[in-house]
Structure formats: C-alpha cells, structure tokens
Scaffold this active site. Structure first.
Site, mmCIF file in Angstrom:
data_model
loop_
_atom_site.group_PDB
_atom_site.id
_atom_site.type_symbol
_atom_site.label_atom_id
_atom_site.label_comp_id
_atom_site.label_asym_id
_atom_site.label_seq_id
_atom_site.Cartn_x
_atom_site.Cartn_y
_atom_site.Cartn_z
ATOM 1 C CB THR A 31 0.695 5.584 -2.887
ATOM 2 O OG1 THR A 31 0.438 6.429 -1.771
ATOM 3 C CG2 THR A 31 -0.319 4.450 -2.923
ATOM 4 C CG HIS A 49 4.620 8.334 4.557
ATOM 5 N ND1 HIS A 49 5.187 7.836 3.387
ATOM 6 C CD2 HIS A 49 3.317 7.976 4.522
ATOM 7 C CE1 HIS A 49 4.254 7.220 2.684
ATOM 8 N NE2 HIS A 49 3.119 7.281 3.349
ATOM 9 N N GLY A 85 0.774 -1.226 0.000
ATOM 10 C CA GLY A 85 0.000 0.000 0.000
ATOM 11 C C GLY A 85 0.811 1.284 0.000
ATOM 12 C CG HIS A 144 9.981 11.037 1.716
ATOM 13 N ND1 HIS A 144 10.720 12.114 1.272
ATOM 14 C CD2 HIS A 144 10.087 11.060 3.060
ATOM 15 C CE1 HIS A 144 11.236 12.754 2.303
ATOM 16 N NE2 HIS A 144 10.859 12.124 3.415
#
Length: 124
Positions: free
Chosen positions: A106, A111, A104, A109
């Site tokens: 997308t 996070h 999942g 970077h």
C-alpha cells in the site's frame, strides 16, 4: 534527424509525496526502534502480530525488486530485522516484503515487515 538516447529512469533518492520518505525525514512522527545512516525501523500503526516493525531504507525505492539492485542495502535491511527481533521479541521472526498492489503493498517505498509472535520480557 537522430535523437539523443534517453537516459534510463532512476528512482529519486527522496519522493516528497511518499509517506515513508516523510517519516524518514521526521516530518511525520513514528515510534522508532532503530535508526542508522541507511535505514530506520519503526512500529507499524496497525500491527498484525505482537511485534510488527517496518524496516525502511532512507533512500526511496519502489519495492524489493528495485532494492535488489543494491544487495548491500538489502542485506542490511535483513540484518536490522534480525537485530530488532532479537531485541524486542524472542529472536524468531517472519520477514515480509509486499511487492505490488495485488500482493498487498500500500506504500510504494520498499519496506520489510518484521513480525514476531512473542515479545521479549518487558516489551508491550
């Protein structure tokens, strides 16, 4: 003929094509709830819970596996997540790192998703 050993690939500190690097730089607006010298935290545009905040390191790393190379920064992400939940929700929260496209992720970077079911008084 021998060739020089190749240098290990190192993730750039900033990726100009990365949407989160652009948010960190202030090029794209965000509803920030926290920022310091190491991370920013902002409300998700498509919340999956009453409180849905992303905690994003200022330095670009692809995913949590890369972030694990900096345990102090990883710990700071977790600490900020707890502070955000304490300030904007009732303190209890889920912390999710999606790692890889099939999981999942997308935006590539790293996070952390801070999700809480109940907001603190006065929160919208």
């Amino acid at each position: 003929m021998t060739s020089a050993p190749s240098e290990p690939s190192v993730a750039p500190a900033v990726d100009p094509d990365c949407v989160f690097c652009r948010i960190v730089a202030g090029e794209i607006p965000s509803d920030r709830v926290h920022e310091d010298e190491r991370v920013i935290a902002f409300r998700d545009l498509h919340p999956q819970a009453p409180l849905h905040v992303l905690v994003v390191p200022r330095v670009h790393s692809r995913d949590v596996r890369e972030l694990a190379a900096d345990p102090e920064l990883l710990a700071h992400v977790v600490e900020v997540a707890g502070s955000v939940a304490a300030e904007h929700a009732r303190g209890d929260f889920r912390l999710v790192f999606n790692t890889g496209e099939s999981a999942g992720q997308t935006v590539f970077h790293v996070h952390a998703h801070v999700l809480a079911g109940e907001l603190a008084e006065g929160e919208l």
